[in-house]
Design an enzyme around this catalytic site. Sequence first.
Site, PDB file in Angstrom:
ATOM      1  N   ASP A   1      -1.127  -9.090   0.319  1.00 15.38           N
ATOM      2  CA  ASP A   1      -2.269  -8.203   0.551  1.00 15.38           C
ATOM      3  C   ASP A   1      -3.442  -9.044   1.054  1.00 15.38           C
ATOM      4  OD1 ASP A   1      -4.086  -5.904   0.393  1.00 15.38           O
ATOM      5  OD2 ASP A   1      -2.533  -5.025  -0.870  1.00 15.38           O
TER       6      ASP A   1
ATOM      7  N   HIS B   1      -3.771  -4.563   5.449  1.00 13.02           N
ATOM      8  CA  HIS B   1      -3.699  -5.400   4.238  1.00 13.02           C
ATOM      9  C   HIS B   1      -3.161  -6.795   4.600  1.00 13.02           C
ATOM     10  CE1 HIS B   1      -4.905  -2.356   1.328  1.00 13.02           C
ATOM     11  NE2 HIS B   1      -4.217  -1.490   2.034  1.00 13.02           N
TER      12      HIS B   1
ATOM     13  N   GLU C   1      -3.260   2.390   4.821  1.00 10.94           N
ATOM     14  CA  GLU C   1      -4.684   2.050   4.954  1.00 10.94           C
ATOM     15  C   GLU C   1      -4.957   1.039   6.068  1.00 10.94           C
ATOM     16  OE1 GLU C   1      -6.415   2.728   0.504  1.00 10.94           O
ATOM     17  OE2 GLU C   1      -5.379   0.825   0.814  1.00 10.94           O
TER      18      GLU C   1
ATOM     19  N   TRP D   1       1.952   8.559  -1.567  1.00 13.18           N
ATOM     20  CA  TRP D   1       0.915   8.101  -2.505  1.00 13.18           C
ATOM     21  C   TRP D   1      -0.372   8.910  -2.371  1.00 13.18           C
ATOM     22  CZ3 TRP D   1      -3.900   5.704  -1.596  1.00 13.18           C
ATOM     23  CH2 TRP D   1      -4.185   5.376  -0.265  1.00 13.18           C
TER      24      TRP D   1
ATOM     25  N   TYR E   1      -0.799   6.620 -10.767  1.00 21.37           N
ATOM     26  CA  TYR E   1      -1.475   5.346 -10.542  1.00 21.37           C
ATOM     27  C   TYR E   1      -1.952   4.818 -11.892  1.00 21.37           C
ATOM     28  CZ  TYR E   1      -1.428   4.768  -5.502  1.00 21.37           C
ATOM     29  OH  TYR E   1      -1.020   4.523  -4.217  1.00 21.37           O
TER      30      TYR E   1
ATOM     31  N   ASP F   1      -3.586   2.230 -12.576  1.00 18.94           N
ATOM     32  CA  ASP F   1      -4.932   1.634 -12.681  1.00 18.94           C
ATOM     33  C   ASP F   1      -5.962   2.708 -13.010  1.00 18.94           C
ATOM     34  OD1 ASP F   1      -4.515   2.661 -10.124  1.00 18.94           O
ATOM     35  OD2 ASP F   1      -5.858   1.224  -9.164  1.00 18.94           O
TER      36      ASP F   1
ATOM     37  N   TRP G   1      -1.474  -1.129  -9.708  1.00 20.51           N
ATOM     38  CA  TRP G   1      -2.374  -1.927  -8.864  1.00 20.51           C
ATOM     39  C   TRP G   1      -3.240  -2.781  -9.788  1.00 20.51           C
ATOM     40  CZ3 TRP G   1      -0.946  -1.922  -4.033  1.00 20.51           C
ATOM     41  CH2 TRP G   1      -0.335  -0.804  -3.481  1.00 20.51           C
ATOM     42  N   THR G   2      -3.530  -4.007  -9.348  1.00 18.63           N
ATOM     43  CA  THR G   2      -4.127  -4.938 -10.310  1.00 18.63           C
ATOM     44  C   THR G   2      -5.507  -5.474  -9.914  1.00 18.63           C
ATOM     45  OG1 THR G   2      -2.932  -6.772  -9.300  1.00 18.63           O
ATOM     46  CG2 THR G   2      -1.884  -5.699 -11.193  1.00 18.63           C
TER      47      THR G   2
HETATM   48  C1  ACM Z   1      -2.019   2.563  -1.651  1.00 20.16           C
HETATM   49  O1  ACM Z   1      -2.457   2.917  -2.758  1.00 20.16           O
HETATM   50  N1  ACM Z   1      -2.823   2.041  -0.747  1.00 20.16           N
HETATM   51  C2  ACM Z   1      -0.624   2.721  -1.308  1.00 20.16           C
END
Ligand code: ACM
Length: 768
Positions: free
Chosen positions: A199, A266, A329, A395, A420, A422, A470-471
């Site tokens: 990323d 990314h 994105e 997503w 998700y 997070d 996601w971190t």
């Molecule tokens: C994502 O949450 N950008 C896949």
Amino acid sequence: MRKPHRLLCLALYGIAALAHGADATSVDVIPMPAQVSHAGQAFTVETQTPIVVDAGDAAARRTADYLAALIARTRHLRLQVKEGPLAGAAIVLTRDAQAPVANAEGYTLDVTPRGIRVVAREEAGLFYGAITAWQLLTPARGSGDVQVPAVHIRDEPRFAWRGLMLDSARHFQTPDEVRTLLDQMAQHKLNVLHWHLTDDQGWRIEIKKYPDLTRIGAWRTPPDAGRHGEPARYGGFYTQEQIRAIVAYASERHITVVPELDMPGHAQAAVASYPALGVTGKRPPVSPDWGVHPYLYNVDEPTVHFLEDVLDEVMALFPSPYIHIGGDEAVKDQWQASPAVQARIKALGLKNEEQLQSWFIGQMGAYLAAHGRRLVGWDEILEGGVPASATVMSWRGTQGAIDAAKQGHDVVLSPAPQLYLDQMQSDRDDETTGRLPSMSLESVYAFEAVPKELDAAQAAHVLGLQANMWTEHMPTLRHVEHAVFPRMDALAEAAWTPVAARDWHGFLGRLPAQLARYRAQDIAYADSAFAVSVEVDRNAAIESGRATVTLSNQARYGNLRYTTDGSVPSAASPLYAGPFAVALPAVVNAVALAPDGTPLAAPRQRQLSLAALRSMGSGELDNCPGSDFRLRVQPTPDATSMAPTYLVNVFDNCRLYRAARLDGIAAIRVDTARLPRNYQLAHDARLVVAHPGHTPQGELEVRLDGCQGERLASLPLPAGGSDAFTLQGALPPRQGVHDLCLLFTSPITGPLYGIGEAALLPTDGGAR
Ligand code: ACM
């Protein structure tokens, strides 16, 4: 003596059975098996009970060894693994091509006075049967010998893809930490680890042909590097040897590791390593920011070849039939601004940047297909067209899955925000980091992977579901564990259990045993669903000197017990039956207990004094009107502790103190923290609200009745010094109840400010 009535006998038997955990509803297995029936007599597993496999069956032996180790670790029973046949009671694991199960992951399990017998066609099914046996051997309480209720179980998964995504790019987990998560996945019958390895903030996979990807791309310079506890550089990567070991470890647990290399967006860490891969020719830093970044790969031949070379090494490391190439994105600004990219669009006969992305994904898909692999991508890959063989991971809600399945693509559901992880587990002020709105245990449990918009043929394209860890805000494994557990239990049941056997209340009843399994394995699960909230009407209490206290928890589960004398509540404390009154000052301490008396959460305490009722913590302050973005962060992005945390809105640095009773109030005190504003918002940057200040670093303004109202105070923000400080200032006398807007007028190019606590101080200066 009169004989007891027959019905009474049954009732007494029922109670006894309940007490031993042997009634029809008390098989403490998660995910709930497809079919469970109860009959006959229980079986007691003792130290002498062997685990028996067929002679020469190496697969069954592996599974038996795994089961024995798990039981030893979590129940302190050391069972011997032996080759059969053997006379006597035993736990038998056996493979049988004729087993009456639906597929390779299915198994049957029978408990009789002769023992426990697990039968499956293949090793995977045997493994899942062994996991179920382990859960039967680890009810909520005790260690050593265990009585297992008589059951017949026939089980197989509802979905083939039962996934967890781990983001190792934003924060890095050691190989052992990854293994901890794999262990838990296996214990939940999850079978796909989607591993997000690249990323903007880091490239985490060693690629031998391109060493700078990890020499440069695996390391970033954090905001405040070397100060305030931030490391001078943050990062890490997995060597190919470590990756092979992790893939093998996963495979032993019937988990496929699907690697993700995110492209064409990314890509900042890759471009930082090799600027020629980028569009601008310049070398950016590996990003220390969160959010959506502008850096894309370019689309020239050398870059495509670079990515194919990388995929060669990736395919050699990961036997997974699926390879994830991201696709999410990718804001197209750099492609739009680049004459070279525009020329490429023309040369390829394409219309626009969306078609270019689609062409690019197509190149990767074709390369993977030529090597016998299948491309998976986030749902943006649907834009501009995608190869028919591509699998789409939805997503941005579930629409991507609906569109893709209708077009004949296989789909995996991992929608934000429901899946998700997070997203915080609750709105509680004692939570650690994460995003809001919170996604409760119940909301994850309720997730249904097959959108109702799909007919049966389309629904057959739903491979399954996945939760995404996601971190950005999860710098340590403890943060990750807090976010993942026990929601992994809810996920597992949504992924494995047939709809007809899913039951939220039954799940809650099975959870205390699972929480004990976590404790036995030192997993730092969140107790947010069961933590007791102590609620009062602040202003009524301030006016009357008495508070009416309401207790509740998120899951609405457990017996709530409380004290008002400062002592720790226990099973002997008063049982909450409805709102009760206390005179101020008081301290209410409350806990939720499972039916067997074990605590479901740590006790929570609330001070009920005038001073406490006139102050609000970070999470009790609302967003100001206009933006609902909420994030709970720590003072530094790579914090090694779990606290303190501050609730912030990166779009509008402003908090609302609702319904402040101002009679007798003379001043305000605000515990404040200066926080790095390390966010890239791409096109959303225009939504950031600027509030003009009077000094270069700005002020904290206190305004009456909302953010346009009368300015009651303006407290200058300090130019330097400590990043945690207290602001205090006089407020003019006002009567009645008002919303107070706490508005930071600091420049939006500078730091963010978070409020730890805002307190209203009375004329008499005193707390009572
Ligand atoms: C994502 O949450 N950008 C896949």
